[in-house]
Design a protein around this motif. Structure first.
Motif, PDB file in Angstrom:
ATOM      1  N   ALA A   1      -6.470  93.944  21.904  1.00 28.61           N
ATOM      2  CA  ALA A   1      -6.448  95.400  22.055  1.00 28.61           C
ATOM      3  C   ALA A   1      -5.373  95.833  23.044  1.00 28.61           C
ATOM      4  CB  ALA A   1      -7.823  95.891  22.514  1.00 28.61           C
ATOM      5  N   HIS A   2      -5.240  95.081  24.131  1.00 30.21           N
ATOM      6  CA  HIS A   2      -4.260  95.422  25.159  1.00 30.21           C
ATOM      7  C   HIS A   2      -2.831  95.251  24.667  1.00 30.21           C
ATOM      8  CE1 HIS A   2      -1.752  94.567  28.754  1.00 30.21           C
ATOM      9  NE2 HIS A   2      -2.486  95.501  29.307  1.00 30.21           N
ATOM     10  N   SER A   3      -2.607  94.419  23.650  1.00 30.26           N
ATOM     11  CA  SER A   3      -1.254  94.193  23.151  1.00 30.26           C
ATOM     12  C   SER A   3      -0.621  95.478  22.640  1.00 30.26           C
ATOM     13  CB  SER A   3      -1.263  93.138  22.046  1.00 30.26           C
ATOM     14  OG  SER A   3      -1.993  93.597  20.919  1.00 30.26           O
ATOM     15  N   GLY A   4      -1.448  96.419  22.201  1.00 32.06           N
ATOM     16  CA  GLY A   4      -0.911  97.705  21.777  1.00 32.06           C
ATOM     17  C   GLY A   4      -0.256  98.475  22.905  1.00 32.06           C
ATOM     18  N   PHE A   5      -0.688  98.204  24.136  1.00 38.09           N
ATOM     19  CA  PHE A   5      -0.074  98.846  25.304  1.00 38.09           C
ATOM     20  C   PHE A   5       1.375  98.406  25.476  1.00 38.09           C
ATOM     21  CE2 PHE A   5       0.976  97.808  29.778  1.00 38.09           C
ATOM     22  CZ  PHE A   5       1.245  99.089  30.235  1.00 38.09           C
ATOM     23  N   LEU A   6       1.608  97.094  25.464  1.00 40.75           N
ATOM     24  CA  LEU A   6       2.964  96.596  25.647  1.00 40.75           C
ATOM     25  C   LEU A   6       3.851  96.986  24.473  1.00 40.75           C
ATOM     26  CD1 LEU A   6       4.971  94.974  27.305  1.00 40.75           C
ATOM     27  CD2 LEU A   6       4.183  92.901  26.147  1.00 40.75           C
ATOM     28  N   PHE A   7       3.320  96.917  23.254  1.00 41.90           N
ATOM     29  CA  PHE A   7       4.105  97.321  22.088  1.00 41.90           C
ATOM     30  C   PHE A   7       4.539  98.780  22.204  1.00 41.90           C
ATOM     31  CE2 PHE A   7       4.074  99.479  17.968  1.00 41.90           C
ATOM     32  CZ  PHE A   7       5.132  98.834  17.351  1.00 41.90           C
ATOM     33  N   SER A   8       3.614  99.645  22.573  1.00 37.32           N
ATOM     34  CA  SER A   8       3.934 101.073  22.681  1.00 37.32           C
ATOM     35  C   SER A   8       4.928 101.328  23.802  1.00 37.32           C
ATOM     36  CB  SER A   8       2.651 101.878  22.921  1.00 37.32           C
ATOM     37  OG  SER A   8       1.750 101.714  21.850  1.00 37.32           O
ATOM     38  N   TYR A   9       4.716 100.700  24.953  1.00 32.28           N
ATOM     39  CA  TYR A   9       5.626 100.900  26.079  1.00 32.28           C
ATOM     40  C   TYR A   9       7.033 100.387  25.754  1.00 32.28           C
ATOM     41  CZ  TYR A   9       7.535 100.660  30.798  1.00 32.28           C
ATOM     42  OH  TYR A   9       8.332 100.815  31.912  1.00 32.28           O
TER      43      TYR A   9
ATOM     44  N   GLY B   1      -5.720 106.472  28.421  1.00 32.50           N
ATOM     45  CA  GLY B   1      -4.343 105.994  28.511  1.00 32.50           C
ATOM     46  C   GLY B   1      -3.750 105.681  27.151  1.00 32.50           C
ATOM     47  N   PHE B   2      -4.503 104.976  26.305  1.00 25.30           N
ATOM     48  CA  PHE B   2      -4.012 104.677  24.957  1.00 25.30           C
ATOM     49  C   PHE B   2      -3.835 105.957  24.143  1.00 25.30           C
ATOM     50  CE2 PHE B   2      -5.576 100.243  25.631  1.00 25.30           C
ATOM     51  CZ  PHE B   2      -4.412  99.600  25.285  1.00 25.30           C
ATOM     52  N   ALA B   3      -4.746 106.908  24.312  1.00 30.49           N
ATOM     53  CA  ALA B   3      -4.638 108.170  23.572  1.00 30.49           C
ATOM     54  C   ALA B   3      -3.367 108.933  23.958  1.00 30.49           C
ATOM     55  CB  ALA B   3      -5.876 109.032  23.830  1.00 30.49           C
ATOM     56  N   LEU B   4      -2.996 108.883  25.227  1.00 29.73           N
ATOM     57  CA  LEU B   4      -1.759 109.527  25.652  1.00 29.73           C
ATOM     58  C   LEU B   4      -0.546 108.892  24.971  1.00 29.73           C
ATOM     59  CD1 LEU B   4      -2.349 110.028  29.487  1.00 29.73           C
ATOM     60  CD2 LEU B   4      -2.059 111.830  27.781  1.00 29.73           C
ATOM     61  N   MET B   5      -0.555 107.573  24.820  1.00 30.80           N
ATOM     62  CA  MET B   5       0.550 106.902  24.155  1.00 30.80           C
ATOM     63  C   MET B   5       0.637 107.288  22.676  1.00 30.80           C
ATOM     64  SD  MET B   5       0.579 103.088  25.863  1.00 30.80           S
ATOM     65  CE  MET B   5       1.653 102.843  27.291  1.00 30.80           C
ATOM     66  N   ALA B   6      -0.508 107.397  22.025  1.00 28.35           N
ATOM     67  CA  ALA B   6      -0.506 107.846  20.630  1.00 28.35           C
ATOM     68  C   ALA B   6       0.035 109.266  20.524  1.00 28.35           C
ATOM     69  CB  ALA B   6      -1.927 107.761  20.059  1.00 28.35           C
ATOM     70  N   LEU B   7      -0.355 110.118  21.451  1.00 26.98           N
ATOM     71  CA  LEU B   7       0.126 111.498  21.449  1.00 26.98           C
ATOM     72  C   LEU B   7       1.630 111.562  21.665  1.00 26.98           C
ATOM     73  CD1 LEU B   7      -0.710 114.470  21.296  1.00 26.98           C
ATOM     74  CD2 LEU B   7      -1.064 114.427  23.775  1.00 26.98           C
TER      75      LEU B   7
ATOM     76  N   LEU C   1       4.758 111.210  28.162  1.00 27.63           N
ATOM     77  CA  LEU C   1       3.424 110.822  27.701  1.00 27.63           C
ATOM     78  C   LEU C   1       3.244 109.300  27.712  1.00 27.63           C
ATOM     79  CD1 LEU C   1       3.005 113.400  24.811  1.00 27.63           C
ATOM     80  CD2 LEU C   1       1.774 113.359  26.986  1.00 27.63           C
ATOM     81  N   LEU C   2       4.292 108.556  27.353  1.00 26.61           N
ATOM     82  CA  LEU C   2       4.187 107.100  27.426  1.00 26.61           C
ATOM     83  C   LEU C   2       3.978 106.634  28.859  1.00 26.61           C
ATOM     84  CD1 LEU C   2       6.829 105.658  24.908  1.00 26.61           C
ATOM     85  CD2 LEU C   2       4.344 105.543  24.750  1.00 26.61           C
ATOM     86  N   ILE C   3       4.685 107.235  29.790  1.00 24.25           N
ATOM     87  CA  ILE C   3       4.553 106.823  31.189  1.00 24.25           C
ATOM     88  C   ILE C   3       3.196 107.213  31.749  1.00 24.25           C
ATOM     89  CG2 ILE C   3       5.475 107.148  33.503  1.00 24.25           C
ATOM     90  CD1 ILE C   3       7.090 105.296  31.702  1.00 24.25           C
ATOM     91  N   LEU C   4       2.694 108.390  31.387  1.00 27.51           N
ATOM     92  CA  LEU C   4       1.349 108.771  31.816  1.00 27.51           C
ATOM     93  C   LEU C   4       0.310 107.778  31.294  1.00 27.51           C
ATOM     94  CD1 LEU C   4       1.380 112.666  31.426  1.00 27.51           C
ATOM     95  CD2 LEU C   4       1.190 111.370  33.560  1.00 27.51           C
TER      96      LEU C   4
ATOM     97  N   ALA D   1       3.489 105.961  12.187  1.00 30.24           N
ATOM     98  CA  ALA D   1       3.103 104.546  12.184  1.00 30.24           C
ATOM     99  C   ALA D   1       2.995 104.014  13.608  1.00 30.24           C
ATOM    100  CB  ALA D   1       4.109 103.734  11.373  1.00 30.24           C
ATOM    101  N   LEU D   2       3.934 104.395  14.478  1.00 27.88           N
ATOM    102  CA  LEU D   2       3.872 103.958  15.876  1.00 27.88           C
ATOM    103  C   LEU D   2       2.623 104.505  16.559  1.00 27.88           C
ATOM    104  CD1 LEU D   2       7.613 104.402  16.933  1.00 27.88           C
ATOM    105  CD2 LEU D   2       6.349 102.257  16.896  1.00 27.88           C
ATOM    106  N   ALA D   3       2.274 105.754  16.272  1.00 26.14           N
ATOM    107  CA  ALA D   3       1.110 106.371  16.911  1.00 26.14           C
ATOM    108  C   ALA D   3      -0.186 105.684  16.515  1.00 26.14           C
ATOM    109  CB  ALA D   3       1.045 107.855  16.554  1.00 26.14           C
ATOM    110  N   SER D   4      -0.219 105.101  15.325  1.00 29.01           N
ATOM    111  CA  SER D   4      -1.461 104.477  14.858  1.00 29.01           C
ATOM    112  C   SER D   4      -1.838 103.256  15.702  1.00 29.01           C
ATOM    113  CB  SER D   4      -1.315 104.079  13.389  1.00 29.01           C
ATOM    114  OG  SER D   4      -0.382 103.024  13.232  1.00 29.01           O
ATOM    115  N   VAL D   5      -0.847 102.593  16.300  1.00 24.57           N
ATOM    116  CA  VAL D   5      -1.140 101.375  17.064  1.00 24.57           C
ATOM    117  C   VAL D   5      -1.979 101.682  18.309  1.00 24.57           C
ATOM    118  CG1 VAL D   5      -0.142  99.430  18.315  1.00 24.57           C
ATOM    119  CG2 VAL D   5       0.880 100.183  16.154  1.00 24.57           C
ATOM    120  N   PRO D   6      -1.502 102.530  19.241  1.00 23.03           N
ATOM    121  CA  PRO D   6      -2.358 102.807  20.400  1.00 23.03           C
ATOM    122  C   PRO D   6      -3.628 103.569  20.037  1.00 23.03           C
ATOM    123  CG  PRO D   6      -0.427 104.228  20.418  1.00 23.03           C
ATOM    124  CD  PRO D   6      -0.197 103.214  19.344  1.00 23.03           C
ATOM    125  N   ALA D   7      -3.602 104.332  18.926  1.00 21.63           N
ATOM    126  CA  ALA D   7      -4.817 105.037  18.519  1.00 21.63           C
ATOM    127  C   ALA D   7      -5.924 104.057  18.157  1.00 21.63           C
ATOM    128  CB  ALA D   7      -4.513 105.959  17.333  1.00 21.63           C
ATOM    129  N   VAL D   8      -5.588 103.025  17.383  1.00 20.01           N
ATOM    130  CA  VAL D   8      -6.573 102.002  17.026  1.00 20.01           C
ATOM    131  C   VAL D   8      -7.044 101.248  18.271  1.00 20.01           C
ATOM    132  CG1 VAL D   8      -6.894  99.840  15.777  1.00 20.01           C
ATOM    133  CG2 VAL D   8      -5.747 101.762  14.663  1.00 20.01           C
TER     134      VAL D   8
END
Length: 403
Positions: free
Chosen positions: A213-221, A276-282, A311-314, A378-385
Motif C-alpha cells: 500500500a505504501h508503494s503508491g506513495f513513492l510512485f506518486s511522489y 495524505g494519499f487522498a491529497l496525492m490523488a487530488l 498537493l503532492l507535497i502536502l 490513471a495516475l490518480a487511481s494509484v494513491p486513491a486505491v
C-alpha cells in the motif's frame, strides 16, 4: 550515540547534492540526448529502482555490518555515479550513471533511517520530541538542502548538465569527508546484528501488505520528476520552470512540515495516511481537469503544475513521518534497517513498473486534447486505491502493538 545535529546536517548536504542533478536529468535526456519518453521513463525508473528497489540490500548489510560503513560506501558510489553522468553522451552511459547514483542511495539511506529512528527513540525517552517529530525535522533539513540544490543547478544550467553532475559529485565528496571524520565508529545503534536474518521481514504478512500500500506513495511522489515536466511542456513552459517549482516544494516542507506533523499526531494513523494519499490523488485530478484545454498566456499557464506540486507535497508531508514512525513497530525490537529497506524496495519496484507502463500514455498529455486527461486519471487511481487499502492494515497494526 550519534548526535542529532550530525544527522540533520548530513541530510542537508545529501539533499543539496541530489537536487543539483536529478531534477534536470529528464530534460538533459530529452533535449541533449534526444531520447524518447519510453527511454526517459526507463532510465528514471531504473534509477529509482536501483535505489529504493535495492534498499533491502543496503538495509540487510547495515544491520549486519553497521550503518557507518554503508553510509561511507554509499557516498563514494554516488560520487562515481555523478561523474559518469557528467561524462555521458549516450543512452548506455547515462543509464549506467543513473544506476550507480541510485545504488548509492540504496547503500546509505536505510542506514541513515535506522540511525534516525534510534536517535528519535532516544529523544522520545528524554521527553524532547517524538520519533515522528524527529523524522519531520530530518525532512525539514533535507528540504533546506533541496532549496539550495535546484538553485545551484539552475545557475549551472547555462554551462550544461555535465557541470551540474560534476558539482553534485563534489558535494558528496565533501559529505564523505565530514561523515568519515565525525560519524562515530561504534554506537549502540551501529552494533552489527547477526541473529536477525533479513528474510524474516517477509514472514510478516501485515508488513508486506503495508509495503504494498505504501508503494503508491513513492510512485506518486516520483511523478514530480517524470510527469511534472510533461505538464510544463503542455502548458508551453520550459525546463527553466522546474527550478522554481522544486523550490516551492522545498519551501513548503521547510515552513509547514512541523505544523503538519503536529496536526496529524493528534489523529489516528489510519486517518492521517488516508488523508495524505487522498491529497496525492487530488493532485493528479487537478491536472486532469485542465489537461484538455489550451493553457492561458503568461504565468497562469503554470497553475496546474503548481497545484500538482502543492498537493503532492502536502500529501508527502502527511504520509512520510507517520509511515517512518510505524516501521519500528513492525520490527518489534528487531533491527530496523532491513524493514526500512523493504519498505522502499516495494516502492522502487512500483516506480519502475509504473513509469514504463505510463511512459507511452504520457505522450498524449504533452499537448491539450481530449485524451490528455486520461494519463492523469490513471495516475490518480494509484494513491486513491492505496488510501482505502491502508486503513485496515493500520488498524490491525494498532491492535497488534497495543497502540
Amino acid at each position: 550515540m550519534v548526535k542529532p545535529l550530525l544527522l540533520l546536517s548530513n541530510q542537508f548536504i545529501f539533499m543539496m547534492g541530489f537536487y543539483m542533478v536529478v531534477p534536470f536529468l529528464a530534460a538533459f535526456m530529452r533535449d541533449d540526448l534526444a531520447l524518447e519518453s519510453v527511454a526517459i521513463g526507463l532510465v528514471l525508473g531504473i534509477r529509482t529502482f536501483s535505489q529504493q528497489g535495492l534498499f533491502i540490500v543496503g538495509g540487510a548489510f547495515a544491520d549486519r555490518l553497521g550503518p557507518r560503513r554503508l553510509i561511507l560506501l554509499g557516498c563514494a558510489v554516488r560520487v562515481i555515479g555523478f561523474v559518469v553522468l557528467g561524462v555521458s553522451r549516450d543512452f548506455a552511459t547515462v543509464l549506467l550513471g543513473a544506476c550507480l547514483t541510485g545504488f548509492a542511495g540504496a547503500l546509505f539511506s536505510p542506514a541513515i533511517s535506522s540511525l534516525a529512528a534510534s536517535v528519535g527513540e532516544a529523544r522520545s525517552r528524554q521527553g524532547k520530541e517524538t520519533r515522528a517529530h524527529f523524522f519531520a525535522r530530518m525532512a525539514v533539513w533535507g528540504e533546506l538542502g533541496a532549496i539550495v540544490g535546484p538553485l545551484a543547478g539552475a545557475l549551472l544550467l547555462g554551462i550544461g548538465f555535465q557541470a551540474m553532475a560534476l558539482g553534485g559529485a563534489a558535494v558528496f565528496a565533501a559529505a564523505y569527508v565530514v561523515l568519515h571524520t565525525y560519524l562515530p565508529r561504534t554506537s549502540p545503534s551501529e552494533a552489527p546484528s547477526r541473529d536477525n536474518q533479513w528474510w524474516r521481514v517477509f514472514s510478516d504478512r501485515l508488513f508486506i501488505a503495508f509495503t504494498l500500500a505504501h508503494s503508491g506513495f513513492l510512485f506518486s511522489y516520483n511523478q514530480l520528476y517524470f510527469a511534472l515536466p510533461v505538464e510544463i511542456r503542455r502548458a508551453g513552459g520550459s525546463d527553466a520552470d522546474l527550478a522554481p517549482l522544486f523550490m516551492l516544494a522545498s519551501l513548503m516542507v521547510v515552513t509547514l512540515q512541523m505544523p503538519v506533523t503536529r496536526r496529524v499526531s493528534t489523529i489516528s494513523w489510519s486517518r492521517s495516511l488516508f488523508f495524505g494519499f487522498a491529497l496525492m490523488a487530488l493532485a493528479f485530478l487537478a491536472v486532469a481537469a485542465c489537461a484538455a484545454f489550451p493553457a492561458p498566456a503568461g504565468p497562469l499557464r503554470l497553475v496546474p503544475a503548481a497545484m500538482l506540486v502543492v498537493l503532492l507535497i502536502l500529501g508527502q508531508m502527511t504520509v512520510r513521518p507517520v509511515a517512518m514512525d510505524m516501521v519500528p513497530r513492525f520490527a518489534n525490537g528487531r533491527s530496523t534497517a532491513t524493514y526500512y529497506g523493504a519498505l522502499a524496495s516495494a516502492g522502487g519496484l512500483a516506480v519502475l513498473v509504473g513509469n514504463v507502463l505510463l511512459g507511452p500514455s504520457l505522450e498524449h498529455a504533452l499537448a491539450p486534447g481530449p485524451g490528455a486527461a486520461l494519463p492523469w486519471i490513471a495516475l490518480a487511481s494509484v494513491p486513491a486505491v492505496c488510501s482505502l487499502a491502508i486503513i485496515p492494515i493500520v488498524r490491525r497494526l494498532a491492535l497488534r502493538s497495543g497502540a
